[in-house]
Design a protein around this motif. Structure first.
Motif, mmCIF file in Angstrom:
data_model
loop_
_atom_site.group_PDB
_atom_site.id
_atom_site.type_symbol
_atom_site.label_atom_id
_atom_site.label_comp_id
_atom_site.label_asym_id
_atom_site.label_seq_id
_atom_site.Cartn_x
_atom_site.Cartn_y
_atom_site.Cartn_z
ATOM 1 N N ARG A 151 3.960 1.535 -1.096
ATOM 2 C CA ARG A 151 4.631 1.630 -2.399
ATOM 3 C C ARG A 151 3.673 2.157 -3.474
ATOM 4 O O ARG A 151 4.044 2.993 -4.299
ATOM 5 N N SER A 152 2.439 1.651 -3.451
ATOM 6 C CA SER A 152 1.475 2.124 -4.461
ATOM 7 C C SER A 152 1.124 3.599 -4.234
ATOM 8 O O SER A 152 0.948 4.356 -5.189
ATOM 9 N N ASN A 153 1.030 4.031 -2.983
ATOM 10 C CA ASN A 153 0.763 5.442 -2.679
ATOM 11 C C ASN A 153 1.944 6.323 -3.091
ATOM 12 O O ASN A 153 1.743 7.443 -3.582
ATOM 13 N N SER A 154 3.148 5.828 -2.902
ATOM 14 C CA SER A 154 4.324 6.631 -3.264
ATOM 15 C C SER A 154 4.456 6.748 -4.782
ATOM 16 O O SER A 154 4.905 7.762 -5.289
ATOM 17 N N ARG A 155 4.046 5.747 -5.514
ATOM 18 C CA ARG A 155 4.090 5.789 -6.986
ATOM 19 C C ARG A 155 3.061 6.781 -7.513
ATOM 20 O O ARG A 155 3.281 7.465 -8.517
ATOM 21 N N ARG A 156 1.910 6.847 -6.882
ATOM 22 C CA ARG A 156 0.859 7.762 -7.322
ATOM 23 C C ARG A 156 1.290 9.212 -7.124
ATOM 24 O O ARG A 156 0.928 10.093 -7.900
ATOM 25 N N LYS A 157 2.023 9.476 -6.065
ATOM 26 C CA LYS A 157 2.443 10.844 -5.758
ATOM 27 C C LYS A 157 3.514 11.299 -6.736
ATOM 28 O O LYS A 157 3.653 12.499 -6.974
ATOM 29 N N LYS A 158 4.244 10.478 -7.317
ATOM 30 C CA LYS A 158 5.335 10.893 -8.195
ATOM 31 C C LYS A 158 4.851 11.310 -9.498
ATOM 32 O O LYS A 158 4.288 11.700 -10.258
ATOM 33 N N ASP A 167 0.834 -1.203 0.000
ATOM 34 C CA ASP A 167 0.000 0.000 0.000
ATOM 35 C C ASP A 167 0.875 1.262 0.000
ATOM 36 O O ASP A 167 0.595 2.239 -0.714
#
Length: 145
Positions: free
Chosen positions: A138-145, A136
């Protein structure tokens, strides 16, 4: 000669007299019992077994009895069969004791396995939770980038 009715009257009269005056006295009033003799003056019952053996020269063995062709001996608080087939009574007693020990050990090992499985289940559940949280994040950090 008396008539039949007279004979009945004589028998009835004798029965009523015998009921008033019992033949053997009053059997329901027992005599007083004589006083008991004093207890034994011997002090042998106070001596321990080894002292009695020394004093009296007696050698006591284990009590043995024969019931129905089977010999039983009293040892260490238990009756043990001495004769009875290929295996001696002592051997059967020893095997029963060993069997009981093994059953107790088996129950303890089953309990330990159950506890270990519970611990494994708990740690597996925690690992899955941590992995899910990590995914979760990792997926949140990818969305922010």
């Amino acid at each position: 000669m008396q008539s039949r009715g007279g004979t009945k009257a004589v028998v009835l009269k004798s029965l009523t007299i015998s009921s008033k005056m019992p033949l053997f006295g009053n059997i329901f009033s027992p005599k007083k019992t004589p006083p008991r003799k004093s207890a034994s003056l011997s002090n042998l019952h106070t001596l321990d077994r080894s002292t009695r053996e020394i004093e009296l020269g007696l050698e006591y063995g284990s009590p043995v009895m024969n019931i129905g062709g089977q010999s039983l001996k009293f040892e260490e608080g238990h009756w043990i069969a001495e004769s009875g087939g290929n295996v001696s009574g002592k051997e059967v007693q020893r095997l029963k004791k060993r069997n009981l020990q093994l059953e107790e050990e088996n129950n303890l090992l089953r309990l330990k396995i159950e506890v270990l499985l519970d611990m494994l289940s708990e740690s597996t559940a925690e690992t899955h939770l941590i992995q899910k949280e990590l995914e979760d994040v990792r997926s949140n950090s990818r969305r922010k980038k």
